[in-house]
Design a protein around this motif. Structure first.
Motif, PDB file in Angstrom:
ATOM      1  N   ILE A 164      44.951  35.678  30.296  1.00 35.64           N
ATOM      2  CA  ILE A 164      44.700  36.575  31.421  1.00 35.64           C
ATOM      3  C   ILE A 164      43.208  36.891  31.528  1.00 35.64           C
ATOM      4  O   ILE A 164      42.624  36.885  32.626  1.00 35.64           O
ATOM      5  CB  ILE A 164      45.541  37.866  31.278  1.00 35.64           C
ATOM      6  CG1 ILE A 164      47.014  37.538  31.573  1.00 35.64           C
ATOM      7  CG2 ILE A 164      45.034  38.963  32.205  1.00 35.64           C
ATOM      8  CD1 ILE A 164      47.967  38.679  31.289  1.00 35.64           C
ATOM      9  N   ALA A 165      42.568  37.139  30.395  1.00 38.43           N
ATOM     10  CA  ALA A 165      41.131  37.425  30.401  1.00 38.43           C
ATOM     11  C   ALA A 165      40.345  36.233  30.948  1.00 38.43           C
ATOM     12  O   ALA A 165      39.371  36.396  31.705  1.00 38.43           O
ATOM     13  CB  ALA A 165      40.670  37.769  28.979  1.00 38.43           C
ATOM     14  N   GLY A 215      37.831  34.394  38.128  1.00 33.11           N
ATOM     15  CA  GLY A 215      38.129  34.878  39.474  1.00 33.11           C
ATOM     16  C   GLY A 215      39.471  34.406  40.005  1.00 33.11           C
ATOM     17  O   GLY A 215      39.803  34.652  41.172  1.00 33.11           O
ATOM     18  N   ASN A 216      40.255  33.748  39.163  1.00 30.54           N
ATOM     19  CA  ASN A 216      41.560  33.255  39.596  1.00 30.54           C
ATOM     20  C   ASN A 216      42.666  34.302  39.444  1.00 30.54           C
ATOM     21  O   ASN A 216      43.832  34.022  39.741  1.00 30.54           O
ATOM     22  CB  ASN A 216      41.934  31.989  38.833  1.00 30.54           C
ATOM     23  CG  ASN A 216      41.244  30.763  39.385  1.00 30.54           C
ATOM     24  OD1 ASN A 216      41.194  30.567  40.594  1.00 30.54           O
ATOM     25  ND2 ASN A 216      40.664  29.947  38.500  1.00 30.54           N
ATOM     26  N   LEU A 217      42.295  35.472  38.933  1.00 30.42           N
ATOM     27  CA  LEU A 217      43.227  36.590  38.858  1.00 30.42           C
ATOM     28  C   LEU A 217      42.561  37.772  39.550  1.00 30.42           C
ATOM     29  O   LEU A 217      41.401  38.093  39.262  1.00 30.42           O
ATOM     30  CB  LEU A 217      43.531  36.931  37.385  1.00 30.42           C
ATOM     31  CG  LEU A 217      44.914  37.519  37.058  1.00 30.42           C
ATOM     32  CD1 LEU A 217      46.008  36.525  37.372  1.00 30.42           C
ATOM     33  CD2 LEU A 217      44.980  37.919  35.592  1.00 30.42           C
ATOM     34  N   TYR A 218      43.290  38.401  40.474  1.00 35.17           N
ATOM     35  CA  TYR A 218      42.687  39.518  41.208  1.00 35.17           C
ATOM     36  C   TYR A 218      43.663  40.694  41.244  1.00 35.17           C
ATOM     37  O   TYR A 218      44.880  40.526  41.088  1.00 35.17           O
ATOM     38  CB  TYR A 218      42.309  39.090  42.632  1.00 35.17           C
ATOM     39  CG  TYR A 218      43.490  38.745  43.513  1.00 35.17           C
ATOM     40  CD1 TYR A 218      44.077  39.702  44.347  1.00 35.17           C
ATOM     41  CD2 TYR A 218      44.005  37.438  43.530  1.00 35.17           C
ATOM     42  CE1 TYR A 218      45.158  39.383  45.155  1.00 35.17           C
ATOM     43  CE2 TYR A 218      45.068  37.113  44.340  1.00 35.17           C
ATOM     44  CZ  TYR A 218      45.656  38.077  45.152  1.00 35.17           C
ATOM     45  OH  TYR A 218      46.723  37.760  45.949  1.00 35.17           O
ATOM     46  N   GLU A 219      43.111  41.875  41.477  1.00 37.53           N
ATOM     47  CA  GLU A 219      43.920  43.096  41.488  1.00 37.53           C
ATOM     48  C   GLU A 219      44.209  43.502  42.933  1.00 37.53           C
ATOM     49  O   GLU A 219      43.327  43.491  43.789  1.00 37.53           O
ATOM     50  CB  GLU A 219      43.189  44.222  40.764  1.00 37.53           C
ATOM     51  CG  GLU A 219      44.057  45.449  40.517  1.00 37.53           C
ATOM     52  CD  GLU A 219      43.364  46.489  39.669  1.00 37.53           C
ATOM     53  OE1 GLU A 219      44.050  47.411  39.196  1.00 37.53           O
ATOM     54  OE2 GLU A 219      42.126  46.381  39.483  1.00 37.53           O
ATOM     55  N   TRP A 221      48.176  42.691  39.125  1.00 35.72           N
ATOM     56  CA  TRP A 221      47.235  41.569  38.999  1.00 35.72           C
ATOM     57  C   TRP A 221      47.951  40.288  39.446  1.00 35.72           C
ATOM     58  O   TRP A 221      49.065  39.999  39.009  1.00 35.72           O
ATOM     59  CB  TRP A 221      46.756  41.435  37.558  1.00 35.72           C
ATOM     60  CG  TRP A 221      45.741  42.474  37.195  1.00 35.72           C
ATOM     61  CD1 TRP A 221      45.968  43.712  36.661  1.00 35.72           C
ATOM     62  CD2 TRP A 221      44.328  42.358  37.358  1.00 35.72           C
ATOM     63  NE1 TRP A 221      44.796  44.388  36.484  1.00 35.72           N
ATOM     64  CE2 TRP A 221      43.765  43.590  36.898  1.00 35.72           C
ATOM     65  CE3 TRP A 221      43.479  41.375  37.852  1.00 35.72           C
ATOM     66  CZ2 TRP A 221      42.392  43.826  36.913  1.00 35.72           C
ATOM     67  CZ3 TRP A 221      42.113  41.610  37.863  1.00 35.72           C
ATOM     68  CH2 TRP A 221      41.581  42.823  37.402  1.00 35.72           C
ATOM     69  N   LYS A 269      40.790  36.151  34.708  1.00 34.17           N
ATOM     70  CA  LYS A 269      40.006  37.219  35.340  1.00 34.17           C
ATOM     71  C   LYS A 269      38.542  36.814  35.421  1.00 34.17           C
ATOM     72  O   LYS A 269      37.870  37.003  36.445  1.00 34.17           O
ATOM     73  CB  LYS A 269      40.153  38.525  34.559  1.00 34.17           C
ATOM     74  CG  LYS A 269      41.489  39.235  34.746  1.00 34.17           C
ATOM     75  CD  LYS A 269      41.537  40.522  33.931  1.00 34.17           C
ATOM     76  CE  LYS A 269      42.855  41.259  34.115  1.00 34.17           C
ATOM     77  NZ  LYS A 269      42.913  42.504  33.308  1.00 34.17           N
ATOM     78  N   ALA A 270      38.045  36.234  34.321  1.00 29.97           N
ATOM     79  CA  ALA A 270      36.631  35.835  34.280  1.00 29.97           C
ATOM     80  C   ALA A 270      36.312  34.741  35.296  1.00 29.97           C
ATOM     81  O   ALA A 270      35.213  34.699  35.852  1.00 29.97           O
ATOM     82  CB  ALA A 270      36.277  35.363  32.867  1.00 29.97           C
ATOM     83  N   ASP A 327      47.145  37.762  26.529  1.00 29.94           N
ATOM     84  CA  ASP A 327      45.952  38.545  26.893  1.00 29.94           C
ATOM     85  C   ASP A 327      44.719  37.648  27.013  1.00 29.94           C
ATOM     86  O   ASP A 327      43.887  37.827  27.918  1.00 29.94           O
ATOM     87  CB  ASP A 327      45.700  39.638  25.841  1.00 29.94           C
ATOM     88  CG  ASP A 327      46.770  40.732  25.867  1.00 29.94           C
ATOM     89  OD1 ASP A 327      47.426  40.881  26.922  1.00 29.94           O
ATOM     90  OD2 ASP A 327      46.948  41.404  24.843  1.00 29.94           O
TER      91      ASP A 327
END
Length: 550
Positions: free
Chosen positions: A268-269, A275-279, A284, A272-273, A265
Motif C-alpha cells: 500500500i505504501a 500515486g496509484n492509490l488515492y484517497e 483509499w 501511495k508513493a 502495508d
C-alpha cells in the motif's frame, strides 16, 4: 523423423527455394505447419506452406509447391513428395527416417517428450487455494488434478515451476468457521451462514479433547481457541488429502501472513508513493481504471479495514519478489471478475500484466446410476475429494478430471470409472501399458531381446502409424504446456493406446509355435518397448500410474 524435425526440414527447403527464385525470405514463418492427413493414402504428413506463402510471394501456390517437392526429393529422409489440389504437399518418409523415432525413444527413455523451450520462464502456479473451512470439494479436486498436471507439463518443457497453495485464513469466513465449531461443541444449532456437516462435529470434538476446559473459557477466548486449533486441523487434513491424491506444493502461503508480516502495508505504501492509490470519501482507492479495469477499486475502506483486494495486491508483489516472472492463477467459474483486477494490481505495481495469467475452470458434476449426485455444503452433504477417491481410486479420479478442457463442465460417471473395459479411458490406457509389460516378460521367457538394427523391416502400415504416433508425443507436450491444456496429453495417450492395439491385432510380435525368431520380431519388440516408454512418460505427466500388471 518427428513432426518437429520434419517442420524444420520443410522450413529449410522453403528457404532454399525462395533464395533460388529471388523471393522474399522474410515471408517464411518461424515454424511450418505439418499435419497428419485424415486418410493414410494421402501420405504420412502434409503441409500447406505453398498455399500459405504463394500469393504473398507473388507465385502461383501450385508452382511453389512444385519447386518445393523438387527440393524435398533431394533429401534422403523423404521417400516421396506429391502435390495435391491447389498446392498442398503430401509427404511420405523414408523408412530409415521414420523408424529412427523408435531408436530415439529407446535412447532417451524418460527424457523423451521433454525439452527446454520454456527455460526462461519461472512460473508461480497457484491452484486449489480453497478456504480452510472444509474439505476439498469437487471444484477444488478438479484443480488439484489439472493444476498438478499443468505443473508437470510446464516443467517437462523447461519451465521452472513453483506450485503454490494460498490459504484464505483471513476474513469473515474464518469467524463463521470458528463459530460453527463452537456451536457444534456445545450441541447448539449451526449459526446462520455457518458450516455444517460431519467434519465440523469431528473437528469440534478433537479441539475439545485437545484443549481441556475450552468450553469454560470466556466466549471470545473460546472462539479464538476454536479458530486457531480448528484451522490448523483443517489445514492438516487438506494437505494430507492432497498428498494422497498425488498433488504436493512447494509453498503454502497463509493470507493472514500478508497482514502479520506487514506485506500489505508495504504494498500500500508503494502504491501511495507512485500515486496509484488515492484517497476519496474517507477510503483509499486503486487507480485500476488506468490499467483496464471498469472501475477503481477500494483497497482500504472508510472504516479503516482492508478490502479483499489488499491481500491480492500484496500477494502479486510477494510472488514477483520471490523471483517469479510469470504468474498463473487457477480459479473457479465464479471468479471472472478477478482477471482484470489482478492484471490492474500488477500493472499498478510496475509489473507486466501480460505475465499475469488467470485460468477459469468450470463445474464438475458426479453421476451415479444415471442420476446426478447432489451436493450442498450448507447441508453438510458436500462431495469431497476423499469421497471421489473412495468411489473410484486416485488414478481414475485424476485422469477423469484432467482429460477434458477446463473450459467445459464435466460429468464424472462413477459407474463408468469402475469398469474394467475399453469404455473406461484410464483403464484403456493403463491396460495398453500392462499388456506391453506382459509382452516383454513373455519375450524374456523365450530368450528374445529387442534390437534397433533392423528397424527398416517395420514397413507394415500399422507399424508406420504407430511409429508416427510415437513421434507426435513431444509436440503434444509442447502444445499442452504452451496452451495450458494438459488434457491434450490424456487424449494423445488414448490415441496411442488405440493405435497400439490395432498394431498388435495385425502384426505378430512374438514367434508362434515352432516358428523361428527373426529380425522382424526383435524390431517389433523394439517398437513395443518404445510404445511402453511413451505411455509411461505420458501417464507420469498427468500423475497417473503405469501398472505392469492388471
Amino acid at each position: 523423423m518427428t513432426p518437429t524435425e520434419l517442420a524444420a526440414l520443410l522450413r529449410a527447403a522453403t528457404q532454399k527455394v525462395f533464395q533460388a527464385h529471388d523471393l522474399d525470405t522474410s515471408l517464411i514463418p518461424e515454424s511450418v505447419v505439418v499435419e497428419r492427413p485424415r486418410s493414410p493414402e494421402h501420405g504420412d504428413y502434409a503441409t500447406n506452406i505453398a498455399l500459405q506463402l504463394g500469393k504473398r510471394a507473388g507465385v502461383n501456390p501450385r508452382e511453389l509447391a512444385t519447386w518445393l517437392t523438387e527440393e524435398l526429393a533431394t533429401d534422403t529422409g523423404i521417400a516421396s513428395a506429391e502435390i495435391a489440389g491447389p498446392g498442398f504437399v503430401n509427404l511420405r518418409l523414408a523408412a530409415a527416417a521414420q523408424n529412427q523415432t523408435v531408436a530415439t525413444v529407446l535412447e532417451q527413455t524418460t527424457a523423451y517428450g521433454r525439452g527446454d523451450e520454456l527455460a526462461a520462464m519461472h512460473v508461480n502456479l497457484e491452484f486449489v487455494s480453497a478456504n480452510p473451512t472444509g474439505p476439498i470439494h469437487l471444484g477444488g479436486t478438479r484443480w488439484a488434478a489439472v493444476g498438478d498436471a499443468l505443473g508437470r507439463v510446464l516443467s517437462a518443457r523447461g519451465a521452472e515451476v513453483t506450485r503454490e497453495y494460498y490459504f484464505n485464513d483471513h476474513g469473515e469466513q474464518i469467524n463463521r468457521f470458528a463459530n460453527s465449531l463452537m456451536a457444534a461443541a456445545k450441541g447448539e444449532p449451526t449459526p446462520e451462514e455457518g458450516y455444517a456437516g460431519e467434519y465440523i462435529d469431528e473437528i469440534a470434538a478433537t479441539v475439545v479433547a485437545k484443549v481441556p476446559g475450552i468450553l469454560d473459557l470466556p466466549v471470545d477466548d473460546a472462539r479464538e481457541a476454536f479458530r486457531s486449533e480448528g484451522v490448523e486441523l483443517m489445514f492438516a487434513h487438506i494437505k494430507k488429502t492432497l498428498h494422497e491424491f498425488g498433488t504436493d506444493f512447494d509453498v503454502y502461503t497463509h493470507e493472514n501472513s500478508m497482514f502479520d508480516r506487514g506485506m500489505v502495508d508495504e504494498a500500500i505504501a508503494e502504491l501511495k508513493a507512485s500515486g496509484n492509490l488515492y484517497e476519496a470519501d474517507g477510503a483509499w482507492w486503486l487507480r485500476s481504471t488506468n490499467y483496464g479495469d471498469d472501475k477503481d477499486r477500494v483497497v482500504i475502506k472508510s472504516d479503516g479495514h482492508h478490502a479483499y483486494i489488499a491481500g491480492d495486491i500484496a500477494y502479486v508483489r510477494d510472488k514477483h519478489q520471490r523471483g517469479a516472472n510469470h504468474l498463473i492463477y487457477m480459479l473457479g467459474a465464479d471468479h471472472h471478475g478477478y482477471v482484470v483486477r489482478l492484471k490492474a494490481a500488477a500493472a499498478a505495481l510496475g509489473y507486466d500484466p501480460e505475465h499475469i495469467e488467470v485460468l477459469i475452470g468450470q463445474m464438475v458434476n458426479l453421476v451415479k446410476d444415471g442420476q446426478p449426485v447432489r451436493m450442498s455444503k450448507r447441508a453438510g452433504t458436500v462431495i469431497t475429494l476423499d469421497d471421489l477417491v473412495e468411489a473410484v481410486g486416485v488414478d481414475a479420479a485424476r485422469y477423469a478430471l484432467i482429460r477434458s478442457s477446463i473450459d467445459v463442465n464435466i460429468d464424472i460417471d462413477l459407474d463408468l470409472l469402475r469398469k474394467q473395459s475399453s469404455d473406461n479411458p484410464v483403464y484403456y490406457v493403463q491396460y495398453a501399458h500392462a499388456r506391453l509389460c506382459a509382452l516383454a516378460r513373455h519375450a524374456d521367457e523365450l530368450g528374445l531381446t529387442l534390437s534397433t538394427e533392423h528397424l527398416d523391416l517395420l514397413d507394415d502400415p500399422a507399424e508406420g502409424d504407430l511409429i508416427r504416433t510415437l513421434g507426435d508425443f513431444s509436440e503434444v507436450v509442447t502444445t499442452a504446456a504452451t496452451l495450458r491444456e494438459p488434457h491434450r496429453v490424456c487424449r494423445y495417450l488414448e490415441s496411442l493406446a488405440g493405435t497400439y492395439h490395432r498394431f498388435y491385432a495385425r502384426c505378430r510380435v512374438l514367434p508362434q509355435g515352432d516358428e523361428e525368431a527373426g529380425d522382424v520380431h526383435t524390431a517389433r519388440l523394439a517398437l513395443c518397448a518404445a510404445t511402453r516408454q511413451v505411455l509411461a512418460n505420458g501417464l507420469e505427466l498427468v500423475g497417473v500410474t503405469a501398472p505392469e500388471r492388471m
